[in-house]
Design a protein around this motif. Structure first.
Motif, PDB file in Angstrom:
ATOM      1  N   UNK A 188      10.809  58.410  30.536  1.00 35.06           N
ATOM      2  CA  UNK A 188      10.467  58.907  31.859  1.00 35.06           C
ATOM      3  C   UNK A 188      10.564  60.437  31.860  1.00 35.06           C
ATOM      4  N   UNK A 189       9.571  61.089  32.423  1.00 32.37           N
ATOM      5  CA  UNK A 189       9.625  62.539  32.589  1.00 32.37           C
ATOM      6  C   UNK A 189       9.027  62.861  33.939  1.00 32.37           C
ATOM      7  N   UNK A 190       9.864  63.313  34.852  1.00 31.22           N
ATOM      8  CA  UNK A 190       9.392  63.661  36.187  1.00 31.22           C
ATOM      9  C   UNK A 190       9.827  65.093  36.451  1.00 31.22           C
ATOM     10  N   UNK A 191       8.933  65.876  36.999  1.00 26.94           N
ATOM     11  CA  UNK A 191       9.277  67.268  37.257  1.00 26.94           C
ATOM     12  C   UNK A 191       8.900  67.640  38.676  1.00 26.94           C
ATOM     13  N   UNK A 192       9.626  68.612  39.196  1.00 29.11           N
ATOM     14  CA  UNK A 192       9.375  69.087  40.553  1.00 29.11           C
ATOM     15  C   UNK A 192       9.475  70.602  40.520  1.00 29.11           C
ATOM     16  N   UNK A 193       8.572  71.288  41.142  1.00 26.25           N
ATOM     17  CA  UNK A 193       8.652  72.736  41.228  1.00 26.25           C
ATOM     18  C   UNK A 193       7.685  73.435  40.280  1.00 26.25           C
ATOM     19  N   UNK A 194       7.811  74.784  40.214  1.00 18.52           N
ATOM     20  CA  UNK A 194       6.934  75.584  39.341  1.00 18.52           C
ATOM     21  C   UNK A 194       7.589  75.768  37.990  1.00 18.52           C
ATOM     22  N   UNK A 195       6.850  75.563  36.931  1.00 17.77           N
ATOM     23  CA  UNK A 195       7.416  75.798  35.604  1.00 17.77           C
ATOM     24  C   UNK A 195       6.302  76.030  34.601  1.00 17.77           C
ATOM     25  N   UNK A 196       6.651  76.692  33.519  1.00 16.87           N
ATOM     26  CA  UNK A 196       5.695  76.924  32.450  1.00 16.87           C
ATOM     27  C   UNK A 196       5.902  75.865  31.379  1.00 16.87           C
ATOM     28  N   UNK A 197       4.961  75.765  30.468  1.00 17.42           N
ATOM     29  CA  UNK A 197       5.065  74.783  29.386  1.00 17.42           C
ATOM     30  C   UNK A 197       6.327  75.055  28.564  1.00 17.42           C
TER      31      UNK A 197
END
Lengths: 254, 253, 293
Positions: A188-197
């Motif tokens: 599982x990979x869930x992300x929230x917000x601004x981010x770069x690679x």
């Protein structure tokens, strides 16, 4: 709040009437889970070839809403991957996750009746569900470990924080939740917000180091590893310890 | 504990040196293991790995609450409904019903067959357990045509729920030596002799975690049931069981 | 949803026969409760109650909101009881069963209607701002007698709860966060508890306290008495079932009072222990006392 530095704690088989149950606390979150199944499925949940995994997330205060349903669907698809669902066609495996405590942000008065779940609670939910499934002896392909990582940008430099507190989540640029199976596969990979690679990659590596730390084979090697390891708990070792205790007490007569 | 326990979690690799290899017998996999062709054997539950080189078998020993039917298990079922040719029974709560054909009783024919009302208890054997079908039961041995202790449980008595692991230990041929349960022996043993309770009762143990205790005296049934449940829940050893039996028997008088 | 498992005939008959001989399956006396446990969470307002194999968790919470137009001087107080499949797979989310409705009504009558919480004290600005206090009841494990356990949990949770401190200066309402000012307890008037009797036998001649789930399934009637330690009865609910002799009911109420006194003592004792635990060495107490001045 110093909750982030605490070690995880778990008790398995806490509910006497459920097939399996677990209580897990970490980073200020306390979750109790019950697992019942395989039991008879309702017609609408029945699947001819596999078991339906039914996940219910219940907030400590207030009624569940869209956010809980969203968490449930994420958990449902992740857990179906590790449970051997093909073993029990036409049945349902019911998982209920009851949140008991979540860390409070001392600087904000939260609106409790409109329960809005913190994204960072996900690892605690996954970990409790896995422990409860193990306690119910539901056949599984592998176990899973999970963690949350927040990235904070401070004056040009980026910092990753493991198990962020609500205050840290608020100030963080992005929050990522990762879960890995015991075969080191990303579940599982869930992300929230601004981010770069690059930030995502860094978070991924940090999470992997926590979730997939190799089992120390010999005492000598373990000593060396201790010096190198980064901060954060060793989730896999923790899961194993919790289950070893449970199995040992179940088989006391052996 | 004489030997180190080998505890495994789902998906862990089993050291190949632990897998028994026998010259003639095929390898038998018991509960909690699955075979992934060609040659991987992987645990699916958390428990202790047990191997028996003499019989070339291996399995995972664990305890659980939810019964999953398996052929030739002895179980305690409750009749829920009767259809023209079979009774529908429950083995554990909230699971699909198992069928018990009306002809699967000793001496049953189309004309003479036992009448069971909903709620009746039967001690039966699982004849069909298949993931795609509802389980089937029988109360007669297909080989001899005799009941061999199976059939409806009438008479005064009550059912007590225990964990599946405990039910299995009770059913072991030498439950005291192998399974570490001696409560029933102690309760039924001669009075005065080594902590015997001198109680008269009969039991039927189902692999589905249900134990029927029958006796003319309600007090005896309660004592036996409590002894079983407390031994299971508190995880008492032989010595603990002896103390428990002593305490319970004293309460009776 | 799968239906609740019915007890077998022999269980039914045995429970009744044993009760005639004053015997219960777990060896208790007829008027004896199962081992009772009460603990509080790390946060304020979380109470965990165990009656043998029954376990209920109650959590109190509060937020500022607008009062109802017809009651401008009152705050809002609600008790939410939603039974989840955690208690039993027969309970479904969003489909209330009879058990759930009865439980919520009884708690409503016992705690809310009896005026245990002073709702007027929850008013902040008449007609504009008030506190809304809410208790969520979570049944974790259901082995009978949910009503008594839930009521005890709700009362304990509310008495343990602290709401944020507020002040009004020049018509401006300030709600302080936990970091700014120590939270304050609710204005609590009296502690009512429920005691549920179950009746067995053709004419309900055997009365039993704290029934297990199996006993609840075979009983012929039940009666819930709610009262506080001063013997003031808040409500009596005898919903259906066989009629019960009035004299027997009086007897039941008298026994209920002794039980309620025990509950009351238990809650007082546990609250005192909790205060001690939170206040290691009395340092915090000193500090907050100084702040108040």
């Amino acid at each position: 709040m110093t909750a982030a530095t605490t070690t995880p704690e778990a008790a398995v088989g806490v509910l006497p009437r459920a097939d399996g149950s677990a209580k897990y606390s970490h980073a200020g979150y306390t979750v109790t889970a019950s697992v019942n199944g395989p039991i008879e499925a309702q017609r609408r949940d029945e699947h001819a070839y596999e078991a339906h995994v039914d996940v219910t997330v219940r907030p400590a205060a207030g009624v569940g809403a869209t956010r809980e349903r969203h968490l449930e669907s994420i958990l449902q698809s992740s857990l179906s991957q590790i449970i051997l669902v093909k073993n029990f066609p036409r049945s349902v495996i019911q998982i209920v996750l009851q949140i008991e405590d979540s860390p409070e942000n001392d600087y904000v008065n939260t609106k409790l009746v409109q329960a809005s779940l913190n994204f960072a609670i996900m690892p605690a939910l996954i970990q409790t569900a896995v422990l409860a499934l193990l306690s119910a002896a539901v056949p599984m392909r592998a176990t899973a470990t999970a963690t949350a990582v927040a990235t904070v940008r401070q004056g040009g430099a980026t910092k990753t924080i493991v198990d962020p507190s609500p205050r840290e989540v608020e100030t963080a640029q992005s929050v990522h939740v990762f879960a890995f199976t015991s075969h080191d596969e990303l579940l599982l990979a869930e992300s929230e917000g601004d981010f770069t690679v690059k930030e995502w990659d860094d978070s991924y590596e940090t999470a992997k180091a926590i979730c997939c730390r190799p089992e120390p084979t010999k005492e000598g090697i373990a000593m060396v590893l201790d010096d190198e390891t980064t901060a954060g708990p060793d989730m896999r070792h923790f899961l194993r310890l919790a289950m070893e205790t449970k199995v040992a007490s179940d088989l006391y007569w052996k | 504990m004489e030997t180190e326990r080998l505890i495994v979690l789902p998906g862990e690799t089993i050291d190949p040196s632990l897998i028994p290899s026998h010259q003639k017998l095929p390898l038998r996999l018991g509960p909690g293991l699955r075979h992934i062709p060609p040659s991987d054997i992987v645990p699916t539950v958390a428990g202790q790995l047990i191997t028996n080189p003499a019989r070339n078998s291996m399995w995972i020993e664990y305890n659980s609450q939810r019964y999953i039917p398996s052929t030739s298990d002895l179980i305690l079922a409750t009749v829920t409904r009767a259809t023209p040719d079979a009774y529908l029974c429950t083995l554990s709560p909230y699971t699909p019903p198992a069928t018990l054909p009306t002809l699967s009783f000793e001496g049953a024919t189309k004309k003479t067959r036992p009448i069971l009302t909903p709620g009746a208890l039967v001690y039966a054997r699982v004849t069909l357990a298949n993931r795609h079908m509802d389980p089937e039961l029988e109360c007669v041995s297909a080989a001899t045509g005799k009941a061999e202790g199976l059939g409806p449980l009438a008479g005064p008595g009550c059912v007590f729920d225990v964990s599946l692991g405990f039910a299995r230990r009770l059913l072991m041929a030498r439950s005291r030596e192998e399974g570490g349960v001696g409560v029933l022996e102690m309760l039924g043993g001669e009075e005065g002799a080594a902590g015997g309770g001198g109680l008269a009762f009969e039991t039927a143990v189902g692999r589905n975690g249900r134990v029927w205790v029958g006796s003319e005296s309600a007090r005896t049934v309660v004592v036996v049931g409590r002894a079983l449940q407390e031994t299971d829940r508190a995880g008492l050893g032989i010595e603990g069981q002896r103390k428990l039996v002593k305490r319970l028997v004293r309460e009776v008088r | 949803m799968p239906r609740e498992a019915e007890p077998s005939l022999s269980e039914r008959q045995f429970v009744l026969q044993a009760l005639q001989e004053n015997l219960r399956l777990d060896g208790r006396e007829l008027d004896q409760y199962r081992p009772l446990e009460l603990s509080f969470g790390d946060q304020y307002g979380v109470a965990d109650v165990t009656f043998g194999r029954t376990r209920v968790l109650a959590k109190a919470s509060a937020e500022v909101t607008v009062p109802y137009a017809d009651r401008p001087l009152d705050g809002i107080f609600n008790i939410a009881t939603e039974l989840s499949p955690m208690a039993s797979p027969a309970f479904e989310v969003n489909r209330p069963t009879e058990t759930e409705i009865l439980l919520s009504r009884l708690l409503e009558k016992t705690v809310r209607r009896s005026g245990a919480l002073d709702t007027e004290s929850l008013c902040l600005v008449a007609g504009q701002k008030c506190w809304s206090v809410r208790v969520d009841v979570h049944v974790l494990s259901h082995d009978g007698n949910l009503i008594d356990a839930a009521c005890l949990a709700v009362v304990a949770a509310l008495r343990h709860f602290r709401k944020p401190d507020t002040s009004i200066e020049g018509g401006v309402l300030t709600v302080y966060t936990a970091a700014e000012r120590e939270a304050v307890p609710l204005s609590w008037l009296h502690s009512p508890f429920c005691v549920t009797w179950s009746f067995f036998g053709d004419e309900g001649e055997t009365a039993v306290l704290d029934a297990t789930r199996l006993e609840e399934q075979v009983r012929v009637a039940s009666c819930t008495v709610s009262l506080n330690k001063h013997g003031e009865i808040c409500q009596i609910a005898k919903l259906g079932g066989v009629p019960v002799d009035a004299v027997a009911l009086l007897q039941c109420t008298a026994v209920a009072l002794t039980k309620v006194k025990e509950f009351s003592e238990l809650v007082d004792k546990k609250l005192a222990e909790d205060v001690k635990k939170r206040d290691k060495g009395g340092f915090m107490a000193e500090l907050s006392a100084e702040n108040e001045r």
